[in-house]
Write an enzyme that holds these catalytic residues in place. Sequence first.
Site, short mmCIF file in Angstrom:
data_model
loop_
_atom_site.label_atom_id
_atom_site.label_comp_id
_atom_site.label_asym_id
_atom_site.label_seq_id
_atom_site.Cartn_x
_atom_site.Cartn_y
_atom_site.Cartn_z
N GLY A 58 -4.76 0.84 -4.11
CA GLY A 58 -5.07 0.56 -2.72
C GLY A 58 -4.74 -0.88 -2.36
N HIS A 59 -3.60 -1.36 -2.85
CA HIS A 59 -3.17 -2.73 -2.57
C HIS A 59 -1.67 -2.85 -2.85
CE1 HIS A 59 -4.18 -2.88 -6.93
NE2 HIS A 59 -3.09 -3.63 -6.98
N ALA A 60 -1.12 -4.01 -2.50
CA ALA A 60 0.26 -4.37 -2.81
C ALA A 60 0.25 -5.79 -3.34
CB ALA A 60 1.16 -4.27 -1.58
#
Length: 144
Positions: A58-60
């Site tokens: 749930g991130h980059a």
Amino acid sequence: MSEARPQFSVDLCRIVELPKISDPRGNLTFIEGRHHVPFDIQRMYYLYDVPGGAERGGHAHKALHQLIIAMSGSFDVLLDDGRNKKQFHLNRSYYGLYVCPLIWRELNNFSSGSVCVVLASNTYDEADYYRDYSVFLQTIGGQP
């Protein structure tokens, strides 16, 4: 003058087949930075005991390169570059998923007893994360 950002896409993310030395006593796989993965390995971490139905990721990352491996069990990885999405099912310890920077990732569908190992190009740096999807899309000029 606007800052030129490198153009990364899910098309650059790919499955990497790792060496597998078969032996009746048990198989062996090894990974060498800059040989099997396109970066020097600076950090390794692993996820385990992930409860059923839970999601990770749930991130980059702004600059981090990663290789994600299902050491045991299986899970899915959804990659999103703001324009296109790709999903990968990882379930073999001799396959890794290379993820380049500026790709949103979500891990889910963990099987019971699964272990996810991640090899990373840098040490942990909170400033390297995009944790809000809308901010990520704004930054890369992606589509909501």
